[in-house]
Write an enzyme that holds these catalytic residues in place. Structure first.
Site, short mmCIF file in Angstrom:
data_model
loop_
_atom_site.label_atom_id
_atom_site.label_comp_id
_atom_site.label_asym_id
_atom_site.label_seq_id
_atom_site.Cartn_x
_atom_site.Cartn_y
_atom_site.Cartn_z
N ASN A 270 0.89 -1.27 0.04
CA ASN A 270 -0.04 0.00 -0.01
C ASN A 270 0.80 1.45 -0.01
OD1 ASN A 270 -2.08 1.31 -0.18
ND2 ASN A 270 -3.16 0.80 1.92
N HIS B 190 -14.25 -4.81 10.95
CA HIS B 190 -14.11 -3.57 11.63
C HIS B 190 -15.08 -2.85 11.79
CE1 HIS B 190 -9.63 -2.81 9.88
NE2 HIS B 190 -9.87 -4.01 10.37
N ARG C 179 -13.42 -5.74 15.58
CA ARG C 179 -12.45 -4.78 16.06
C ARG C 179 -13.22 -3.24 16.34
NH1 ARG C 179 -7.73 -1.88 12.26
NH2 ARG C 179 -9.42 -0.40 12.00
N TYR D 155 -6.68 7.35 13.33
CA TYR D 155 -6.76 6.26 12.62
C TYR D 155 -7.91 5.42 12.61
CZ TYR D 155 -6.32 1.37 11.31
OH TYR D 155 -6.60 0.17 10.88
N ASP E 18 -7.05 -1.83 17.74
CA ASP E 18 -5.69 -1.41 17.01
C ASP E 18 -5.23 0.02 17.45
OD1 ASP E 18 -4.72 -1.83 13.37
OD2 ASP E 18 -3.54 -1.39 15.28
N HIS F 133 -2.36 0.77 16.43
CA HIS F 133 -1.57 1.30 15.10
C HIS F 133 -0.29 2.01 15.28
CE1 HIS F 133 -1.97 2.29 10.85
NE2 HIS F 133 -2.72 0.96 10.97
N GLU G 50 -3.81 -4.41 19.40
CA GLU G 50 -2.86 -4.74 18.20
C GLU G 50 -2.01 -3.58 18.03
OE1 GLU G 50 -5.29 -4.99 14.60
OE2 GLU G 50 -3.51 -4.70 13.48
N GLU H 76 1.72 -6.93 11.40
CA GLU H 76 1.26 -6.63 9.79
C GLU H 76 2.28 -6.07 9.01
OE1 GLU H 76 -2.34 -4.42 11.16
OE2 GLU H 76 -1.43 -2.72 9.81
N ARG I 51 0.53 -11.27 13.18
CA ARG I 51 -0.48 -10.73 12.22
C ARG I 51 0.26 -10.69 10.85
NH1 ARG I 51 -4.79 -8.99 11.46
NH2 ARG I 51 -4.50 -6.67 11.33
N HIS J 74 -3.36 -10.65 8.63
CA HIS J 74 -3.88 -9.16 8.14
C HIS J 74 -4.57 -9.30 7.07
CE1 HIS J 74 -2.31 -4.90 6.85
NE2 HIS J 74 -3.37 -4.77 7.41
N ASP K 145 -6.41 -3.71 1.59
CA ASP K 145 -4.93 -3.52 0.76
C ASP K 145 -4.17 -4.90 0.54
OD1 ASP K 145 -4.76 -2.19 3.46
OD2 ASP K 145 -2.74 -2.55 3.06
N GLU L 134 -8.65 -11.47 10.04
CA GLU L 134 -9.20 -10.28 9.82
C GLU L 134 -9.98 -10.16 8.35
OE1 GLU L 134 -6.27 -7.08 9.45
OE2 GLU L 134 -7.90 -5.52 9.70
N TRP M 271 1.77 6.80 11.92
CA TRP M 271 0.47 6.89 11.58
C TRP M 271 -0.14 5.46 11.95
CZ3 TRP M 271 -2.07 3.71 7.92
CH2 TRP M 271 -3.46 3.99 7.81
C1 CS2 Z 1 -4.98 -1.83 9.83
C2 CS2 Z 1 -4.70 -1.66 8.40
O1 CS2 Z 1 -6.19 -3.58 9.33
C3 CS2 Z 1 -5.27 -3.24 10.14
O2 CS2 Z 1 -5.27 -3.80 11.31
O3 CS2 Z 1 -3.45 -1.67 10.69
O4 CS2 Z 1 -5.87 -1.06 7.91
C4 CS2 Z 1 -3.45 -1.03 7.92
O5 CS2 Z 1 -3.76 0.31 8.39
C5 CS2 Z 1 -3.51 -0.91 6.35
O6 CS2 Z 1 -3.42 -2.09 5.99
C6 CS2 Z 1 -2.12 -0.10 5.95
O7 CS2 Z 1 -2.00 -0.34 4.64
MG MG Z 2 -3.30 -3.08 12.24
#
Ligand code: CS2
Ligand code: MG
Length: 402
Positions: free
Chosen positions: A37, A122, A147, A159, A210, A212, A236, A262, A283, A312, A316, A339, A402
């Site tokens: 991504n 999600h 999540r 995020y 998450d 992140h 996470e 991930e 992940r 993960h 993407d 996920e 991020w």
């Molecule tokens: C995130 C992802 O799904 C998740 O756990 O961390 O959406 C992540 O932000 C994206 O895969 C980044 O490309």
């Molecule tokens: Mg994640």
């Protein structure tokens, strides 16, 4: 059997995907996802300009030797671009192997350990009330694991929150957008979020969150401890994981299960985390982990230390990667959770597949190989458009994770 041709397909049905197609003299072909991504073209070039010339003429059944050839033979090993390229080759070869043997790939990984695999969705909202509505919506769809992310009071962006009425898609066309971040409001807010989720939905639902990569280990320890009454399935990416030892600090402060990985692309990224039991779920996902060949080794290593998998599965990762993950999830003993962020209808049309979702579980399907295809004519209607993930700044302007 010999590899006679390989090509890289770049398409953008709502978001960019990079797919490797490997063809053989017997007319059997395999697909591999190499989407990274925000850096898609780097992997496309790594494949087209450097990898494909080396695999023409190889026997596609030799997955281990081809993996070692591409990993050790590059000299410059590891890293997300290299390993996403190796991952695409590996997935395509397993796809070919399954098709040639007329069996689903899970049968080549040990056979079924389970029929369906637990999936998590999600749910998000700009505030707690909107997040609760989205949790209810996903529970109605049959999810047993969800999540939960919400906006943070006082922060314009954070995020994981979709714009109202839109599906969440972090990559944006054009240059990187800028988000803002402040840790203290976040740490105060998240326990309130999960207190409300448990109050409204009770104890049955598996809940995940998450972070992140945004906290320091001690901040993550504080959050994990404050979330203990709500029995999360996992917390996470609590902190950036370059410092694996930082997770020792988190572990010393909380029993909330920890998931990470991930962004990992090598077993070495998780080596200390796993052997010290600093994490509970890994992940890594087939496309970014250098394919099923390496990911199976990670799962087997994790099994020695009670670590389970949690591939993960955001948008993407293309349906090719999702298909591979589901075969992997079906076959390995220490499976944890998968996920699932549904792709757009356009994406599903470009990548027709056999996997399904029902009653909170995903099934890999019984088609030979990975059970996914690429409609190249349709893919051609969606030309690549450069897109980036956002960047994040603290309120004082300091660039942060991020
Ligand atoms: C995130 C992802 O799904 C998740 O756990 O961390 O959406 C992540 O932000 C994206 O895969 C980044 O490309
Ligand atoms: Mg994640």
């Amino acid at each position: 059997m010999k590899i006679t041709r390989a090509s890289v397909n770049i398409t953008s049905p709502g978001r960019n995907f990079v797919t490797l197609k490997i063809e053989t003299g017997e007319g059997i072909y395999g697909l591999g996802d190499s989407t990274l991504n925000g850096r898609e073209l780097a992997v496309a070039s790594y494949l087209s300009d450097h990898v494909i010339p080396c695999i023409i003429g190889r026997d596609p059944f030799e997955t281990e030797d081809i993996w070692q050839y591409l990993y050790r033979g590059a000299y410059w090993r590891r890293g997300p671009v290299t390993m996403a390229a190796i991952g695409a080759v590996d997935l395509a070869l397993w796809d070919i192997k399954g098709k040639a043997l007329n069996t689903p790939v899970y049968n080549l990984l040990g056979g079924k350990c389970r029929e369906g695999v637990l999936a998590y969705a999600h749910a998000n909202g700009k505030d707690i009330d909107h997040a609760l509505e989205d949790v209810a919506r996903h529970r109605e769809m049959g999810y047993k694991a969800i999540r939960v992310q919400s906006g943070i009071p006082g922060l314009a962006t954070t995020y994981g929150i979709a714009r109202s009425g839109e599906k969440y898609e972090p990559a944006e066309r054009g240059l990187p957008s800028e988000c803002e971040w402040a840790t203290e409001p976040y740490l105060r807010h998240v326990p309130k979020l999960f207190a409300r989720v448990r109050q409204v939905f009770g104890e049955e639902l598996h809940l995940l969150h998450d972070c992140h990569h945004r906290l320091t280990p001690i901040e993550a320890g504080r959050l994990g401890k404050e979330l203990e009454p709500f029995h999360l399935f996992w917390l996470e990416d609590p902190a950036p994981a370059e410092l694996q030892q930082g997770f020792k600090v988190i572990r010393e402060h909380t029993t909330t299960p920890i998931a990470v990985g991930e962004v990992f692309n090598s077993i070495w990224d998780a080596h200390d985390l796993i052997r010290n039991q600093w994490i509970d779920y890994i992940r890594m996902t087939p496309s970014h982990a250098g394919g099923l060949t390496q990911l199976k080794k990670v799962a087997d290593f994790g099994a020695l230390y009670h670590v389970r998998t949690g591939c993960h599965g955001a948008t993407d990762m293309s349906p090719v990667c999702m298909a591979a993950a589901l075969h992997f999830d079906t076959a390995i003993h220490n499976f944890g959770i998968q996920e699932r962020v549904p792709h757009s209808e356009e994406t599903d049309a470009v990548f027709p597949h056999h996997y399904t979702f029902k009653d909170g579980l995903m099934l890999a399907g019984e088609a030979p190989g990975l059970g996914v295809d690429l409609d190249e004519a349709l893919a051609a209607k969606y030309p690549y458009q450069r897109a980036y993930l956002p960047i994040n700044r603290k309120l004082d302007g300091t660039l942060t994770d991020w």
